[in-house]
Structures are given as structure tokens and as C-alpha cells.
Design a protein around this motif. Structure first.
Motif, PDB file in Angstrom:
ATOM      1  N   ARG A 147       4.250  24.659 -28.829  1.00  0.00           N
ATOM      2  CA  ARG A 147       3.248  23.679 -28.412  1.00  0.00           C
ATOM      3  C   ARG A 147       3.846  22.275 -28.493  1.00  0.00           C
ATOM      4  NH1 ARG A 147      -2.467  21.980 -31.367  1.00  0.00           N
ATOM      5  NH2 ARG A 147      -3.195  20.623 -29.673  1.00  0.00           N
ATOM      6  N   TRP A 148       3.678  21.518 -27.419  1.00  0.00           N
ATOM      7  CA  TRP A 148       4.230  20.173 -27.389  1.00  0.00           C
ATOM      8  C   TRP A 148       3.411  19.243 -28.284  1.00  0.00           C
ATOM      9  CZ3 TRP A 148       8.849  19.043 -25.514  1.00  0.00           C
ATOM     10  CH2 TRP A 148       9.414  19.893 -24.561  1.00  0.00           C
ATOM     11  N   ILE A 149       4.123  18.497 -29.135  1.00  0.00           N
ATOM     12  CA  ILE A 149       3.499  17.467 -29.960  1.00  0.00           C
ATOM     13  C   ILE A 149       3.553  16.131 -29.234  1.00  0.00           C
ATOM     14  CG2 ILE A 149       3.583  16.262 -32.178  1.00  0.00           C
ATOM     15  CD1 ILE A 149       5.098  18.704 -33.287  1.00  0.00           C
ATOM     16  N   SER A 150       4.695  15.858 -28.621  1.00  0.00           N
ATOM     17  CA  SER A 150       4.862  14.638 -27.820  1.00  0.00           C
ATOM     18  C   SER A 150       5.886  14.914 -26.742  1.00  0.00           C
ATOM     19  CB  SER A 150       5.304  13.455 -28.700  1.00  0.00           C
ATOM     20  OG  SER A 150       6.604  13.676 -29.213  1.00  0.00           O
ATOM     21  N   ARG A 151       5.776  14.200 -25.648  1.00  0.00           N
ATOM     22  CA  ARG A 151       6.702  14.355 -24.532  1.00  0.00           C
ATOM     23  C   ARG A 151       7.460  13.058 -24.302  1.00  0.00           C
ATOM     24  NH1 ARG A 151       5.545  19.011 -21.426  1.00  0.00           N
ATOM     25  NH2 ARG A 151       7.582  18.544 -20.527  1.00  0.00           N
ATOM     26  N   ILE A 152       8.697  13.181 -23.843  1.00  0.00           N
ATOM     27  CA  ILE A 152       9.516  12.023 -23.501  1.00  0.00           C
ATOM     28  C   ILE A 152       9.619  11.942 -21.989  1.00  0.00           C
ATOM     29  CG2 ILE A 152      11.809  10.975 -23.619  1.00  0.00           C
ATOM     30  CD1 ILE A 152      12.201  12.389 -26.278  1.00  0.00           C
ATOM     31  N   ASP A 153       9.280  10.794 -21.453  1.00  0.00           N
ATOM     32  CA  ASP A 153       9.483  10.517 -20.035  1.00  0.00           C
ATOM     33  C   ASP A 153      10.880   9.920 -19.892  1.00  0.00           C
ATOM     34  OD1 ASP A 153       9.601   9.443 -17.460  1.00  0.00           O
ATOM     35  OD2 ASP A 153       7.453   9.013 -17.422  1.00  0.00           O
ATOM     36  N   ALA A 154      11.841  10.763 -19.478  1.00  0.00           N
ATOM     37  CA  ALA A 154      13.228  10.314 -19.416  1.00  0.00           C
ATOM     38  C   ALA A 154      13.387   9.133 -18.456  1.00  0.00           C
ATOM     39  CB  ALA A 154      14.131  11.472 -18.990  1.00  0.00           C
ATOM     40  N   LEU A 201       7.340   5.502 -26.995  1.00  0.00           N
ATOM     41  CA  LEU A 201       8.588   5.261 -26.274  1.00  0.00           C
ATOM     42  C   LEU A 201       9.323   4.053 -26.840  1.00  0.00           C
ATOM     43  CD1 LEU A 201      10.071   6.504 -23.827  1.00  0.00           C
ATOM     44  CD2 LEU A 201       8.995   4.745 -22.419  1.00  0.00           C
ATOM     45  N   ARG A 202       8.587   2.992 -27.078  1.00  0.00           N
ATOM     46  CA  ARG A 202       9.218   1.781 -27.616  1.00  0.00           C
ATOM     47  C   ARG A 202       9.715   2.012 -29.041  1.00  0.00           C
ATOM     48  NH1 ARG A 202       9.086  -2.570 -24.563  1.00  0.00           N
ATOM     49  NH2 ARG A 202       7.670  -2.624 -22.777  1.00  0.00           N
ATOM     50  N   SER A 203       8.987   2.795 -29.805  1.00  0.00           N
ATOM     51  CA  SER A 203       9.425   3.102 -31.161  1.00  0.00           C
ATOM     52  C   SER A 203      10.731   3.884 -31.141  1.00  0.00           C
ATOM     53  CB  SER A 203       8.343   3.902 -31.892  1.00  0.00           C
ATOM     54  OG  SER A 203       8.781   4.283 -33.174  1.00  0.00           O
TER      55      SER A 203
END
Length: 387
Positions: A79-86, A371-373
Motif C-alpha cells: 500500500r502506498w504511503i506517499s508518491r513521488i512525482d519524478a 516534495l520540498r521537504s
């Protein structure tokens, strides 16, 4: 003017490339007898890639690696906790992260140096002050003791740095972080190629796609220092074989004989300086950190570029290195502290209630904030290296 670099790891070779570009006569002393398939894989973040660009090898590295695929963080069930938008990360930082095998990066850096620069099988035994303008370095080579003189010495001799121990004898050195890790690289892989990590109780499994069609994976668990088993791949399967796809498939695609087991250690006590006269520490010798931010190699590259940018053959080397220390020590130690903190709330967290709270907070965090973090440690501009 002669410069000696102790250690032919990534940081040491980057320093040698940069100093060669500045006009130094560089010698790299490496204790290993030869170079094979060095280590496993790594991720070059924007900061590391900018440093490699400053050294003139960025294009070759990008060609040999693979730009990060979309990924993020999952639970052990998938299960995804968070996703990264590359793509968003690339827009924010100006360049995509790149996955590459250490051996490929090592080969590119060696090729950027003149033949004969690297002396293998050279075991450094000590430093001595030669005069006000340099040091002598003693090392064992082919059964004899050799003494070389240099106006600049760069110690990139790793987490168990002999130079650090000699110059800062009261420093306690590296300690065990509480975790151990297995590192592996698959054969050719056609399955999922996400740059992702997955968390279970006191455990983490991560994947980094490489540029040659393989995938680098790492698996970390809470464990005492020095714990080993006869069959390391069997231990990985026992702990991670029931995790979500593609974890079992990645293990099946890996030659068990190539799996590396390593305790995760770091310099929990920060050094008071990275500089001693004409000697500079860099990379793990200066600020060995846990791998939880993927910044170890990237910070070593930063160190090397700053040393090369500040130290020309005609410069006041102690003054230039004092500036190196002023620039590099606060940033690299800040990153090292952050890596250890991420490890404690990430891989090392085992309490189910605490894990659930962490996962909920991550899911509710706005994507732009997350993302910024994630990007803040990779947001670094490399200085130019005069030629």
C-alpha cells in the motif's frame, strides 16, 4: 605542485579529477590491489550531479545511469504511503536523480584521470609535517616503505579513516547505528522499475533502477553489530520474501553469491574540524552518515568539488582549507543528523501504533510540502572549478 589523495572511492576520485583540472600533479593512493565490481548501486541526487557537472563528467554519468522512475514509499503489503512525482522533482531541482552502479561511476572517474595517477596496493601508514608548505605521506607498496611529499593531502580513506584517527586521536570514531543491511543487484530485469522504498516493522526494502537494465536493491533491519549467518540470501528471503511484488522477484533475479552484508555505522560524534594544516578530510572520513537520505556519496562529491574550487596550486592552502571547513562542515553534518533522524522514524521504527501514526501523517501531508521537504538536502549549487 603535488597533491596526494588517500583513497580511491567516489569522493577521492572526484577530488583527484577536480585537482587535476586545477593543475595539480595528483597521486591517488589506494590500498586495494585492484578494482572489481565495486559495491552495488547508488542514487545521484541533484547536488551530486551538479558536482559531477562541475568536474566535467556529468554527461557521461547520465548516459551510464538511469533517470529515476516514479516511486515513493509503501508498506510491506504494497500500500502506498506517499508518491513521488519524478517530473515535479525534476522541475523543482532542475535535474532528475540518476541511479547508477558504483562500478560504472568509478570507471568514469578513473577515465578522467591521467594514466598512472592511481597507485593501487598502497597502504598509507602515517602522515608527517614536512615543512610549513606541506606534509609527507608514508605508505607500504610492494613490500617497501615509500615516502612522498605533497603541498596538499586529501584524506578520503573511508569510515575507518586512519588519517582521522591519527590527527584526531581523541575522537571516538564510528558507531553502529542499530541496523544492518544487505545490498544486491539483479540480473537483467523487465519488471517494475520504480525508485521506491517499503517499510515494515524495523525493516526497509528499497529499489533503484540502474542504467544497464538491472535493479539495485537494499534491505535493512534492526540488528546488533556483527551479526552474520552462513546464507545471507536465505536470511533476506526469510525477512522479505513475503513482502509485496516485486520484492520476491527481485530476490529471485539476484545471484546469492553477490549479495553484500554490511552493518550501518556513522560518525555520531561530529568532528570539530575537517582540516588539519594542509590536510583535508572528505566523505565518510569526515562525516560518515547512515544511508537513509541517500546522501552519502552526494555529500562526498560536494566535498571534493569545494576542495578543488578553493585549492589552486598557487593558493595559500591552509587558508583555502579553512574556508573549505567553513563551507562544508555545517552542511554535511546537518545532512548527517537528518539521515539518522529519518532512520529512526523510518526503517528502525517497529512499534505498530507509532508506525500507523507516521504513515497517516505522511498520507495527509500535501504533495508539494512533502516534495520540498525531500528536495531540500539536494538543493545545492556547485561552485565552478577554475582551469
Amino acid at each position: 605542485m603535488d597533491a596526494i589523495v588517500i583513497g580511491a572511492g567516489i569522493g577521492g576520485l572526484c577530488a583527484a579529477v577536480g585537482l587535476h583540472r586545477r593543475g595539480w600533479q595528483v597521486t591517488v593512493l589506494e590500498r586495494a590491489a585492484d578494482f572489481g565490481e565495486v559495491g552495488a548501486g547508488l542514487t545521484l541526487m541533484a547536488n551530486g550531479l551538479r558536482g559531477l557537472d562541475a568536474l566535467g563528467v556529468g554527461d557521461a554519468v547520465r548516459a551510464a545511469g538511469r533517470a529515476d522512475a516514479p516511486g515513493g514509499t509503501r508498506t510491506s503489503s504494497g500500500r502506498w504511503i506517499s508518491r513521488i512525482d519524478a517530473d515535479a522533482m525534476t522541475r523543482l531541482l532542475g535535474t532528475a536523480a540518476v541511479g547508477i552502479h558504483r562500478a560504472s561511476l568509478h570507471e568514469i572517474l578513473r577515465a578522467a584521470l591521467p594514466a598512472g595517477t592511481i597507485v593501487t596496493g598502497a597502504q598509507v601508514t602515517g602522515l608527517g609535517r614536512q615543512s610549513d608548505i606541506g606534509h609527507h605521506v608514508a605508505y607500504q607498496y610492494e613490500g617497501r616503505t615509500v615516502t612522498a611529499q605533497a603541498a596538499l593531502v586529501v584524506a578520503a580513506d573511508g569510515i575507518d579513516s586512519a588519517v582521522r584517527a591519527q590527527l584526531w586521536p581523541d575522537h571516538p570514531g564510528p558507531i553502529h547505528s542499530g541496523s544492518t543491511a544487505w545490498l544486491g543487484v539483479t540480473g537483467p530485469w523487465t519488471g517494475e522499475r520504480a525508485a521506491a522504498i517499503s517499510w515494515g516493522p524495523g525493516a526497509e526494502f528499497g529499489t533503484v533502477p540502474l542504467g544497464d537494465g538491472r535493479v539495485y536493491w537494499f534491505a535493512a533491519v534492526n540488528a546488533p553489530a556483527g551479526f552474520r549467518v552462513d546464507d545471507e540470501m536465505a536470511a533476506v528471503r526469510a525477512r522479505f520474501g513475503g513482502w509485496h511484488s516485486p520484492v520476491p522477484g527481485l530476490l529471485d533475479a539476484t545471484d546469492p553469491a553477490t549479495v553484500i552484508r554490511t552493518d550501518l555505522r556513522h560518525l555520531a560524534t561530529a568532528l570539530p574540524s575537517y582540516v588539519h594544516g594542509n590536510v583535508a578530510l572528505l566523505g565518510d572520513a569526515a562525516h560518515a552518515m547512515t544511508p537513509n537520505l541517500g546522501q552519502g556519496a552526494n555529500q562526498a562529491i560536494e566535498d571534493a568539488v569545494v576542495v578543488a574550487a578553493l585549492c589552486g596550486p598557487d593558493d595559500d592552502i591552509p587558508a583555502a582549507l579553512a574556508e573549505y571547513d567553513r563551507q562544508r562542515r555545517p552542511r554535511s553534518q546537518r545532512v548527517a543528523r537528518a539521515a539518522a533522524q529519518i532512520g529512526r522514524i523510518g526503517q528502525q521504527l517497529a512499534n505498530p501504533v507509532a508506525m500507523g501514526l507516521r504513515n497517516t501523517v505522511m498520507r495527509l501531508t500535501p504533495a508539494r510540502v512533502a516534495l520540498r521537504s525531500m528536495a531540500r538536502h539536494a538543493n545545492w549549487d556547485a561552485p565552478s572549478i577554475p582551469r
